[in-house]
Design a protein around this motif. Structure first.
Motif: not given
Length: 697
Positions: A281-285, A312-323
C-alpha cells in the motif's frame, strides 16, 4: 546542591538516612530510640561540629577538606565512625562513587540496625546502577535482608530486573517480573513491570507472548506526562517487534496509537509507512511519510523519509514525482553536510566545553549539577541528543568538577602568596625589633629593678621597727614635721624667758597633735605599703617571665621562620604539581568530550552521505530507465504541489519491473534492535523516557 533529577534527589534523601548518624539532636530526642533508625549522636568534638556547619551550609568540598584535615591532626577522637559515614555521603554528592561505596561497604555491618542497613544497601545499589557498575549494583541489592517498605521493595525488584536485562539475562528477568504482585496503589510500578516484562519477552523472540503486556501499557489512559511517554514507548516497541517479525498488519494499529506530538512520533510515523509499504500500500504509506518530511531534518527518521517518499512514488510508477523528491533529498542532504562540516570545524577549535559552561555562572559542582542551557551555536542543534545522553552528561560533570578544582587550587595558590607576605612581614618586624630587644636584655634593667625593690623593702622594715610614723606621712605632713624638728633645734639655743617658753609650749603642742595623727594612720599606711610591695613583686615576676620568653623567642625566632618558609614552599610545590596534573586531566577530558561530539557529527554526516549515495543512484536509475525506454521523465512545473491523487503514471511497457537491473530502492525498514527497557525511569520522574537505541531505519 544542583538538582539532577527527581530520581537522584530521592537517592540523596535515602542516603540521608545513613548520613543522619552525624545529625545534631537534643538530649530528649536522644533518649527515645526509634526502631530501624540510627541512634542520634551528640557532637563531642568541636572540630566535628565545625565540619558539620559547612556540611549543613551545602559546602560539601569545604566540609570534606576540614574532615580530612581534622582527622589527620587527631582533633575528632570521638567521631571516627560518624566521620566515615559523613565522608561517604559527601563523596557521593561530589560524584566520587568509588570512594563512597568503599566506605559504606566497610561500615554497613551487623552493628547497624537492619532497617537502616537494608535502605543503605538499596540506595548504594541504585547508585552503582546509575554509574553503570552492574555487578556491584546486583551485589548490593542482594545484600538486602528481608523486605523493605512496599514502595522501596517494588523499586528494588524493578532495579534488579533492569540489571538482569542489561546483562542479557532475560530468562531470570522474566521469572522475576512474573513473580511480582504489586498492590492496588502501585499502578505505576505495575505499568513499568508490564513494559519491562514485554520487552524481555521481545528480546527472547516471543512477540506473541509479549503482546498482552505491551498492549496493556500501550492503552493506558493517563494525563500524566510520564505515563503517556511510557505508553508511546510500549506501542513503539511492540510495533517494531511486529515489523521485525514480518507482521505489518499487526504493527500498523499499534504504531498508530503513538501520539503525533510525542517524543516518539517520528519513529512511529516512519514505522506506519513501512507497515503500509510492506503490504504493497505505497499510496497509503505516503501519508505518514509526507507528514514526517515536514519535520526537523536532524532526526534520522525524517532523513529516511526523504528517501522513502520517492521510493513509494517509484513503486507507484510516478517517476516524475520520484525524481523530484530524490533531487529535493539530495539538496537537503547537501545543505546538512555543509552545516555538519561547519559544526565539526567549530568543535575542532577546542572551545566547545567552555561555551557550554559559560552560561553556568554559579560555582556548582558534584553529581547533582546539570547543564540546563546550551549556547546558540551552530553545533548545538546537531548535538541535543548527545548532550542529553548519560555518557556525555557524566563527562561534562567531570569536566565541570575539574574546572571547580582548578579554581580552588588557584585560590589556594593566592593563599600561598599571602603566606609569603606574612613571612616577609614577620621577618621585617623581627629585624626591626631584635635590636630593641637585645638592648633591653643587655641593659640589666630587671636586676636593677630587683635591687631597688629590695632597698625599698628594707627601708619599710626599718620604718616599721623604729615606728617612724613621720616617714609614711603625706608630703605636707612630712614638711610640717620637718619644720617642727627645725624649730625645736632652734629653741634649744634660745634664752629661757617667758616669751620663749610660750613658743616652746606651742611647738610641743603642735608636735603632739601631728604625732597623734601620724600614729593613728601608721598601721594602715604600713599595710598599704606592704600591699604595694606585693603588687610590685607580682609585676617583677611577670617581667621576669616575659624576660625569659623574650630570650627564648630571640633564640628560636630565626629557626621558626625558616620552618614556616619550608612548609609554605612544600605546599607551593604540591599545588603546582596538582595544577599541572589537573590541567593535563582537564585537557584529556576536553579531548574525550570533543571526540564524542565529533564522532556524533561524523556519524550523522556518514548516515547522510549514505542516503545521498542512495538518492543519487536511485535518481540515476530512473533517468537511465527512461532513456532506455525511449521516454522521458517530466518534472512537475514549479509551484505545483504533490498529490497522492495526481500521480504521473508511466506506460506499462516503460514501467520498471520488480528486481530490474539497476534498480536500487532506498532503505527498507532496517532491522531494529529489540527495544530496551526503561532502566532510568521510575514512577515519579517527570522527564519523558529517552530511548537508548538509534531511531528505526
Amino acid at each position: 546542591m544542583s538538582k539532577f533529577s527527581s530520581k537522584l534527589s530521592r537517592i540523596a534523601v535515602g542516603l540521608g538516612a545513613v548520613v543522619a548518624l552525624s545529625a545534631l539532636v537534643s538530649p530528649a530526642m536522644a533518649a527515645k530510640k526509634e526502631v530501624d533508625k540510627l541512634s542520634p549522636t551528640v557532637v563531642r568534638d568541636l572540630h566535628f561540629g565545625d565540619a558539620l556547619f559547612y556540611y549543613y551550609q551545602g559546602q560539601d568540598f569545604e566540609a570534606i577538606t576540614r574532615l580530612q584535615a581534622y582527622r589527620q591532626w587527631g582533633r575528632m577522637p570521638h567521631h571516627d565512625a560518624e566521620t566515615d559515614l559523613l565522608l561517604g555521603g559527601l563523596y557521593l554528592s561530589l560524584g566520587l562513587h568509588n570512594e563512597a561505596g568503599e566506605r559504606f561497604e566497610t561500615l554497613l555491618t551487623q552493628s547497624v540496625p537492619e532497617g537502616v542497613r537494608n535502605r543503605a544497601w538499596f540506595y548504594l545499589g541504585k547508585i552503582w546502577y546509575a554509574r553503570g557498575y552492574l555487578d556491584r549494583s546486583e551485589r548490593a541489592i542482594k545484600e538486602v535482608q528481608g523486605r523493605l517498605t512496599p514502595d522501596l521493595e517494588a523499586e528494588r525488584m524493578h532495579l534488579l530486573s533492569n540489571i538482569l536485562m542489561r546483562q542479557q539475562r532475560f530468562d531470570e528477568a522474566i521469572a522475576l517480573l512474573n513473580s511480582w504482585k504489586g498492590r492496588a496503589d502501585q499502578s505505576d510500578w505495575l505499568a513499568y513491570a508490564q513494559y519491562n516484562l514485554g520487552v524481555a519477552l521481545v528480546r527472547k523472540g516471543l512477540v506473541t507472548e509479549a503482546d498482552p503486556f505491551l498492549t496493556a501499557v500501550g492503552t493506558i489512559e493517563s494525563g500524566r506526562r510520564e505515563l503517556r511517554s511510557l505508553r508511546d514507548r510500549a506501542n513503539l516497541a511492540l510495533g517494531y517487534a511486529y515489523l521485525q517479525n514480518n507482521q505489518p498488519a499487526l504493527a500498523k494499529p499499534v504504531l498508530e496509537r503513538v501520539r503525533l506530538d510525542g517524543p516518539f512520533s517520528n519513529k512511529a510515523l516512519l514505522g506506519v509507512g513501512w507497515a503500509d509499504a510492506a503490504e504493497g500500500q505505497f499510496q497509503e504509506a505516503l501519508t505518514p511519510w509526507m507528514e514526517l518530511r515536514d519535520r526537523n531534518l536532524l532526526d534520522s527518521a525524517v532523513q529516511e523519509a526523504y528517501l522513502a517518499i520517492p521510493y513509494a512514488f517509484a513503486k507507484l510508477n510516478a517517476n516524475a514525482q520520484a525524481a523530484e523528491n530524490y533531487e529535493l533529498a539530495i539538496r537537503s542532504f547537501d545543505t546538512e553536510t555543509v552545516n555538519l562540516d561547519a559544526s565539526i570545524a567549530e568543535i575542532n577549535d577546542g572551545t566547545m566545553l567552555d561555551k557550554l559552561l559559560k552560561r553556568d555562572e554559579n560555582d556548582h559542582y558534584g553529581w547533582f549539577w546539570q547543564l540546563k542551557e546550551v549556547p546558540n551555536a551552530a553545533e548545538s542543534r546537531y548535538l541535543y541528543h548527545l548532550l542529553a545522553g548519560h555518557d556525555f552528561q557524566e563527562g561534562l560533570k567531570n569536566y565541570r568538577d575539574l574546572a571547580f578544582m582548578g579554581g580552588t587550587l588557584a585560590r589556594w595558590q593566592d593563599s600561598i602568596v599571602a603566606f609569603d607576605d606574612m613571612l616577609d612581614t614577620r621577618e621585617r618586624a623581627y629585624a626591626e625589633r631584635v635590636p630593641q630587644a637585645d638592648a633591653v636584655l643587655n641593659s640589666g634593667r630587671l636586676d636593677q629593678y630587683g635591687a631597688e625593690r629590695a632597698t625599698v623593702g628594707g627601708k619599710l622594715d626599718q620604718v616599721e621597727t623604729t615606728q617612724d610614723v613621720a616617714a609614711l606621712g603625706t608630703a605636707e605632713e612630712r614638711d610640717q614635721w620637718a619644720r617642727i624638728v627645725r624649730l625645736e633645734a632652734a629653741l634649744l639655743a634660745a634664752p629661757n624667758d617667758e616669751e620663749t617658753n610660750v613658743i616652746r609650749e606651742k611647738t610641743r603642742l603642735a608636735k603632739g597633735v601631728l604625732y597623734w595623727r601620724l600614729a593613728e594612720s601608721f598601721k594602715a599606711r604600713v599595710w598599704n605599703e606592704k600591699r604595694t610591695l606585693k603588687d610590685l613583686d607580682q609585676a617583677l615576676r611577670e617581667a621576669q617571665n616575659r624576660w625569659v620568653r623574650v630570650q627564648k623567642a630571640r633564640s628560636s625566632m630565626p629557626n621558626n621562620t625558616g620552618e614556616f618558609a619550608a612548609r609554605v614552599e612544600a605546599l607551593r610545590l604540591r599545588l603546582e604539581t596538582a595544577q599541572q596534573r589537573l590541567a593535563g586531566v582537564a585537557k584529556q577530558q576536553n579531548g574525550l568530550l570533543e571526540s564524542l561530539a565529533r564522532n556524533e557529527l561524523e556519524q550523522q554526516k556518514e548516515r547522510i552521505g549514505t542516503y545521498q549515495i542512495q538518492a543519487r543512484f536511485a535518481l540515476a536509475s530512473i533517468y537511465d530507465r527512461a532513456a532506455i525506454g525511449g521516454g522521458s521523465v517530466t518534472t512537475p512545473k514549479e509551484g505545483a504541489t504533490e498529490s497522492q491523487g495526481e500521480l504521473e503514471v508511466v506506460p506499462q511497457e516503460d514501467a520498471p519491473k520488480e528486481g530490474a537491473p539497476g534498480e536500487t530502492p532506498p532503505a527498507e525498514p532496517a532491522t531494529q534492535p529489540a527495544p530496551e527497557a526503561a532502566p532510568e525511569l521510575a514512577p515519579g520522574d517527570t522527564a519523558a523516557p529517552a530511548t537508548t537505541q538509534e531511531p528505526p531505519k
